[in-house]
Design a protein around this motif. Structure first.
Motif, short mmCIF file in Angstrom:
data_model
loop_
_atom_site.label_atom_id
_atom_site.label_comp_id
_atom_site.label_asym_id
_atom_site.label_seq_id
_atom_site.Cartn_x
_atom_site.Cartn_y
_atom_site.Cartn_z
N GLU A 212 36.41 37.79 29.38
CA GLU A 212 36.22 38.99 30.19
C GLU A 212 36.64 38.73 31.63
O GLU A 212 37.19 39.62 32.30
N ARG A 213 36.42 37.52 32.11
CA ARG A 213 36.85 37.17 33.46
C ARG A 213 38.38 37.22 33.56
O ARG A 213 38.94 37.70 34.56
N LEU A 214 39.05 36.74 32.53
CA LEU A 214 40.51 36.77 32.54
C LEU A 214 41.03 38.20 32.62
O LEU A 214 42.10 38.45 33.20
N ARG A 215 40.30 39.14 32.03
CA ARG A 215 40.72 40.55 32.07
C ARG A 215 40.72 41.12 33.48
O ARG A 215 41.40 42.12 33.74
N THR A 216 39.99 40.52 34.38
CA THR A 216 39.85 41.08 35.72
C THR A 216 40.78 40.42 36.73
O THR A 216 40.76 40.79 37.91
N LEU A 217 41.59 39.45 36.32
CA LEU A 217 42.43 38.72 37.26
C LEU A 217 43.52 39.61 37.84
O LEU A 217 43.89 40.63 37.27
#
Length: 710
Positions: free
Chosen positions: A407-412
């Motif tokens: 999910e963190r990668l989705r916000t990069l």
């Protein structure tokens, strides 16, 4: 073919039905209708399943004798072909939302079947119909598995942003299984069969009416309306969605009786690729690449561009090196990070074994998953890379942490993907990380290679606006004065010069004036050419003399060409002698205009000179009308073909001149500018040209590529 737009309310009822009726139900275990009912029950369909006039009373199913007043959302038909049109007419009259026809024996089976299909189409009227010869459909939101295929016997519950539409039912299910391996369970899957009423492209467009759908996957065995596919890509891009295509049957060249080199070598595969690239549709070569590309683009157009600079973070130095090699093979750079970035990584993330790109996260990475998420964000914000790839294993030991990291990668700030190596069956599917997670380094490479060409320029961007026509009053005067169907250089050159094409200095002479020496030659060395509509390909006929460097050589060369013209039986009054300055080239290529009844109008860049008809060499095409974005793509490929830099402004002028020919009265069917020389300073010089014109009245033109599909 009807327009792309379908009745979205009826399609939604078909895809998420409350009441399904089955025509042709049989209790025989092997009967498709019985297998269908079993699949519906196994898939936990919550609505009503009704048997329409069954031969025997089915267990656990309500029986209806007619469709009128039953408010049926979906009618599934498994009757003999001859009985299908009648029940379809009944469904249309009763207001059934839509039908799917399993029955075979229609257009795929000869003249009799084709007549039945015509009757079926007439009976359906405005009612949406999938098939005939369909293998069925699946809907995650509708909890509906309406198919008899054993491939569908699994959990289809899904809130995925992906819909898959296939002309082949069996291949479609294979693709769905491959997608599952990449962590994707399609929200919808449909086998469209014969596409009698609704085509695969139309249904895909209808899926875009559902805001949750940001990714479309298509398998097409035949593409009868390529411009409809192009429109689908345009609409999808406008709505922030992506289209990934696997297709077959485009390997043979189009059957064109052509005078020009361009038309002789350009086949359907190139033209289809041009339309797809232009619309942002990624074309893939096999099921693995299809699944990888679709997985990488499942979050929409923001993730459609192939990155040029990638940061790799890996729990193993060896794995990081392998990824770097595979990216390099695909033409993607794994750049060195700046000294300040390396220092920041080493200082703030002391568990990292090596802060150089590829970044080695070390063997204790599982203890630092939260910090790894922060590290990826730091690198993504640096401006030093276009994308981030994270390679990890053992996700089954830390499922919740992996989900959080994904999910963190989705916000990069840049696209990022997690290669989850060694995942157990079902791990990726259950992770909920569609569009982020990939099963292997090979999948990463396949997906990135597929993203190489697709253009994702929004239609509202300035570079997407049409270029200005190059047609002048002088162009029209010259055009009106010409009568030939084959315009060789003596006629084509002044027309192209009036369009601002950068032509080499050329003296055009009658044979009488050439032999009498009544002219001033350009600076030596020069090229001498015999020119006639009867000899469009002069080099093959011995009508060119190169490297003429003196007056004596010029006179001898002219005399030699005139003798050759006489030998070929070309009347002297139908021939010309051209004396042209010979330029030294550092590279060359060709440009061609091609007009195809099905695919549309294109400008094609290809190899120049004697290589022009070598079909194995690289070519690239863009559709008309020209835009700055399209010309920019063609310019990049022309540079690749020529092997040298090309001045962009001059190239744009030449492409615009060629594209403007379609605006002239009559119909230029194809054209060659070959070779186009690249000279010192990266400038261009045109030294030969051929235009082919259809002088018969042209049929009503097909609609342009860019017409709205709404």
């Amino acid at each position: 073919m009807p327009q792309l737009g379908l009745d979205s309310a009826r399609i939604r009822r078909m895809l998420q039905p409350q009441r399904i009726a089955v025509a042709g139900y049989s209790p025989r275990p092997e009967a498709w209708s019985n297998l269908l009912v079993h699949a519906l029950r196994s898939g936990q369909f919550a609505g009503d399943v009704l048997a329409l006039r069954p031969r025997s009373t089915p267990e656990g199913m309500a029986v209806i004798q007619g469709l009128d007043g039953e408010a049926v959302d979906l009618l599934v038909v498994a009757l003999p072909a001859a009985a299908v049109p009648e029940v379809i007419a009944e469904a249309a009259q009763a207001g059934v939302a839509g039908c799917v026809v399993f029955s075979a024996g229609f257009a795929e089976g000869g003249a009799e079947g084709a007549e039945l299909q015509r009757q079926l189409i007439e009976a359906a009227g405005a009612m949406p119909l999938i098939g005939p010869n369909s293998i069925g459909m699946v809907s995650g939101p509708g909890r509906m598995v309406a198919t008899a295929s054993p491939f569908a016997h699994r959990n289809w519950a899904s809130n995925s942003p992906t819909a898959v539409v296939s002309q082949s039912g069996a291949v479609g299910f294979v693709l769905s299984e491959e997608l599952k391996r990449h962590g994707i369970v399609p929200r919808y899957y449909t086998s469209v069969g014969n596409e009698a009423v609704i085509s695969a492209v139309q249904l895909a467009a209808a899926h875009l009416d559902e805001p949750e759908i940001t990714s479309l996957g298509l398998y097409l065995e035949s593409i009868t309306e390529p411009r409809e596919l192009h429109r689908l890509g345009i609409v999808a891009r406008e709505r922030g969605a992506t289209v990934t295509l696997l297709t077959s049957g485009t390997s043979s060249a189009g059957k064109r009786a052509a005078q020009s080199h361009t038309a002789a070598v350009v086949g359907d595969r190139l033209l289809l690729g041009a339309l797809c690239d232009d619309a942002g549709i990624v074309v893939t070569g096999d099921e693995g690449q299809f699944a990888a590309a679709l997985a990488m683009r499942a979050r929409g157009t923001a993730y459609s561009h192939r990155p040029e600079r990638v940061a790799v973070l890996s729990m193993s130095g060896g794995a990081g090196a392998i990824i770097a090699d595979r990216l390099s093979d695909a033409g993607i750079t794994v750049p060195e990070l700046s000294e300040s970035m390396v220092k920041a990584i080493s200082t703030d993330f002391d568990f990292v074994t090596s802060a150089q790109n590829p970044v080695d996260l070390g063997g204790m990475f599982l203890r630092h998953l939260s910090e790894i998420g922060t590290l990826t964000g730091t690198i993504a914000r640096s401006g030093e890379v276009d994308a981030v790839v994270l390679f990890l294993t053992n996700g089954q030991l830390n499922l919740d942490e992996y989900r959080t990291l994904g999910e963190r990668l989705r916000t990069l700030a840049v696209p990022a993907w997690l290669v989850w190596a060694g995942a157990r069956e079902g791990d990726l599917e259950q992770s909920g990380l569609e569009g982020v997670v990939l099963p292997s380094i090979g999948a990463l490479r396949q997906g990135l290679e597929a993203l190489a060409s697709a253009d994702c320029t929004p239609e509202t961007a300035p570079e997407a606006q049409e270029t200005t026509s190059a047609i002048t009053a002088e162009t029209l005067r010259l055009w009106d004065a010409s009568t030939q169907s084959v315009m060789t250089e003596s006629v084509a050159r002044p027309i192209l010069e009036s369009l601002a094409a950068p032509y080499a200095e050329t003296v055009d002479l009658s044979i009488e004036d050439a032999m009498a020496g009544h002219f001033t030659a350009p600076a030596y060395p020069v090229v001498i050419k015999g020119d006639s509509p009867q000899a469009p390909h002069r080099a093959r006929l011995g009508l060119i003399r190169l490297g003429v460097s003196s007056g004596d050589e010029l006179r001898a060369g002219i005399a030699d060409l005139v003798r050759r013209i006489d030998e070929l039986g070309i009347p002297r009054d139908e021939a010309r002698i051209l004396v042209q300055r010979q330029r030294t080239a550092i590279g060359d290529f060709s440009l061609g205009l091609l007009r195809d009844e099905d695919y549309g109008d294109f400008v094609v860049a290809g190899p120049g000179g004697a290589d022009v008809e070598r079909s194995e060499l690289h070519r690239y095409a863009i559709p008309l009308p020209l835009t700055a974005a399209r010309v920019s793509r063609l310019h990049r490929h022309a540079q690749r073909i020529a092997g040298v830099d090309i001045q962009q402004e001059t190239f744009g002028d030449l492409a615009t001149a060629l594209g403007s020919l379609v605006e002239l009265p009559g119909r230029v069917t194809d054209a060659d500018l070959n070779p186009v020389l690249v000279v010192e300073g990266s400038d261009l010089v045109l030294v030969d040209s051929l235009l082919v014109v259809d002088r018969t009245p042209s049929p009503q033109p097909k609609e342009s590529h860019d017409r709205s599909t709404q």
